[in-house]
Design a protein around this motif. Structure first.
Motif, mmCIF file in Angstrom:
data_model
loop_
_atom_site.group_PDB
_atom_site.id
_atom_site.type_symbol
_atom_site.label_atom_id
_atom_site.label_comp_id
_atom_site.label_asym_id
_atom_site.label_seq_id
_atom_site.Cartn_x
_atom_site.Cartn_y
_atom_site.Cartn_z
ATOM 1 N N LYS A 86 62.974 -47.625 -60.755
ATOM 2 C CA LYS A 86 62.735 -47.768 -62.207
ATOM 3 C C LYS A 86 63.038 -46.497 -62.998
ATOM 4 N N ALA A 87 62.723 -45.341 -62.391
ATOM 5 C CA ALA A 87 62.911 -44.083 -63.114
ATOM 6 C C ALA A 87 64.117 -43.295 -62.591
ATOM 7 N N GLY A 88 64.859 -43.854 -61.638
ATOM 8 C CA GLY A 88 66.132 -43.247 -61.249
ATOM 9 C C GLY A 88 66.146 -42.484 -59.931
ATOM 10 N N LEU A 89 64.968 -41.988 -59.514
ATOM 11 C CA LEU A 89 64.954 -41.218 -58.254
ATOM 12 C C LEU A 89 64.155 -41.944 -57.176
ATOM 13 N N PHE A 217 64.268 -32.155 -50.800
ATOM 14 C CA PHE A 217 64.522 -33.118 -51.880
ATOM 15 C C PHE A 217 65.614 -34.102 -51.453
ATOM 16 N N VAL A 218 66.707 -33.584 -50.904
ATOM 17 C CA VAL A 218 67.805 -34.474 -50.489
ATOM 18 C C VAL A 218 67.319 -35.416 -49.385
ATOM 19 N N ALA A 219 66.544 -34.884 -48.443
ATOM 20 C CA ALA A 219 66.013 -35.740 -47.363
ATOM 21 C C ALA A 219 65.118 -36.836 -47.947
ATOM 22 N N ASP A 220 64.286 -36.495 -48.929
ATOM 23 C CA ASP A 220 63.403 -37.499 -49.557
ATOM 24 C C ASP A 220 64.224 -38.607 -50.233
ATOM 25 N N ILE A 221 65.257 -38.205 -50.946
ATOM 26 C CA ILE A 221 66.115 -39.201 -51.621
ATOM 27 C C ILE A 221 66.792 -40.095 -50.563
ATOM 28 N N GLU A 223 65.771 -40.751 -47.571
ATOM 29 C CA GLU A 223 64.743 -41.633 -46.969
ATOM 30 C C GLU A 223 64.545 -42.864 -47.846
ATOM 31 N N PHE A 224 64.460 -42.636 -49.153
ATOM 32 C CA PHE A 224 64.296 -43.772 -50.082
ATOM 33 C C PHE A 224 65.498 -44.715 -49.966
ATOM 34 N N LEU A 230 67.368 -50.916 -45.550
ATOM 35 C CA LEU A 230 66.719 -51.824 -44.592
ATOM 36 C C LEU A 230 66.202 -53.090 -45.272
ATOM 37 N N GLU A 231 65.975 -52.995 -46.597
ATOM 38 C CA GLU A 231 65.547 -54.188 -47.353
ATOM 39 C C GLU A 231 66.755 -54.976 -47.854
ATOM 40 N N GLY A 232 67.938 -54.599 -47.453
ATOM 41 C CA GLY A 232 69.144 -55.333 -47.850
ATOM 42 C C GLY A 232 69.988 -54.623 -48.901
ATOM 43 N N GLY A 233 69.611 -53.399 -49.259
ATOM 44 C CA GLY A 233 70.392 -52.626 -50.244
ATOM 45 C C GLY A 233 71.650 -52.034 -49.623
ATOM 46 N N GLU A 234 72.343 -51.208 -50.425
ATOM 47 C CA GLU A 234 73.601 -50.640 -49.923
ATOM 48 C C GLU A 234 73.332 -49.498 -48.941
#
Ligand code: BDR
Ligand code: CA
Length: 311
Positions: A86-89, A217-221, A223-224, A230-234
């Motif tokens: 929702k907020a981009g990150l 920070f890059v690892a957190d992004i 991970e997201f 895994l939920e079917g995203g790219e």
């Protein structure tokens, strides 16, 4: 070696954020300013994300707020919240910066930097091209002041919003058409190559292993992004970091010169980047288009670059 002096125009955005981090630490680049635009999410969020990120990493680079929407409203709003949250990150939270945005808006700052650097400024544009188009409308001489434009956008074949249109171009096709027709020397890094710029869990481990704010920070992004996958995203696609790599490590990509224009009328093809691959249009090539990627080289460049972060 002289550093390339770049301005990043972006809609931060998960992959934009990784491109920004890479740009901040790339030894061959000097980031002069960052400007923001509505795209992945509204410009309110893309601006806050950008300012918070840059200040979190300790950089004092100006961040200027840009356009709230495209030149011509063609849809309710063209956000990509499914990919970026929702907020981009995603679910990644950065400390809120108490600093202000630049007193200039994005368009004014683009022009001011171009004048100040007197032909040396290069722009890495990884969001919809609205700000750059408005800057060209207000200051037509800008086309002679920008040394090179590195754009993440379009595709020779296919799309990711419609079967024929890529997100950044589709968000503001009129702006993209204006920018591509401007005669500014231009490299287009599109889906043909960015959908091959895939990171994986091993890259997440390497980023975490740096034990720096940037690496975390890059690892957190990532991970997201991996959870979304895994939920079917790219996949963990580095669209925007690959456009930056074109500027910083051009050998990562192979290029062909084409005449490129943007479809602004088609009922089904609105926002399509039409490339004259058969060379039958009679137009001179106006764009260097990335058509091949050396993935190991790109991954090494990205890893080595973010490893330059020390804190
Ligand atoms: C482009 O669209 C955005 O979602 C990404 O940040 C990237 O710039 C890919 O089509
Ligand atoms: Ca982007």
């Amino acid at each position: 070696m002289e550093k390339k002096r770049i301005l990043i125009d972006c809609d931060t955005g998960t992959d934009d954020a990784i491109a920004i981090v890479a740009a901040l630490y790339a030894p061959d680049l000097q980031v002069e300013a960052i400007t923001t635009v509505t795209g992945n999410v509204s410009v309110k969020y893309t601006s806050e994300n950008t300012l918070n990120l840059v200040r979190h990493l300790g950089f004092d680079i100006p961040v200027a707020v840009g356009a709230w929407g495209p030149l011509k409203l063609h849809t309710d709003m063209c956000y990509a919240e499914a990919t970026h949250g929702k907020a981009g990150l995603g679910d990644v939270k950065l400390p809120k910066s108490t600093d202000s945005f630049s007193s200039k808006n994005a368009v004014e700052l683009i022009y001011e930097k171009a004048v100040e650097l007197n032909g040396e400024l290069e722009i890495v544009a990884v969001g919809p091209l609205t700000n750059i188009a408005i800057a060209l409308l207000l200051h037509p001489e800008l086309k002679n002041l920008v040394k090179h434009l590195w754009i993440m956008g379009g595709a020779v074949y296919g799309g990711n919003v419609t079967p024929t249109a890529e997100f950044n171009i589709w968000c503001d096709p009129e702006a993209a058409r204006m920018v591509l027709r401007s005669e500014i020397p231009c490299t287009l890094v599109g889906l043909d190559v960015t959908t091959k710029a895939v990171l994986d869990r091993d890259d997440i481990r390497k980023m975490r292993g740096l034990e720096t704010k940037a690496g975390d920070f890059v690892a957190d992004i990532l991970e997201f992004m991996d959870r979304r996958r895994l939920e079917g995203g790219e996949d963990l696609l580095m669209h925007d970091a690959l456009a930056l790599a074109a500027a910083a490590c051009p050998e990562c990509l192979k290029y062909k010169d084409y005449y490129v224009d943007v479809e602004c009328e088609g009922t089904y093809t609105y926002g399509h980047t039409e490339m004259d691959i058969w060379e039958e249009s009679g137009h001179e090539a106006n764009v260097s288009v990335a058509v091949g990627i050396d993935l190991p080289m790109f991954k090494k460049w990205l890893g080595d670059t973010i490893a330059c972060s020390k804190l």
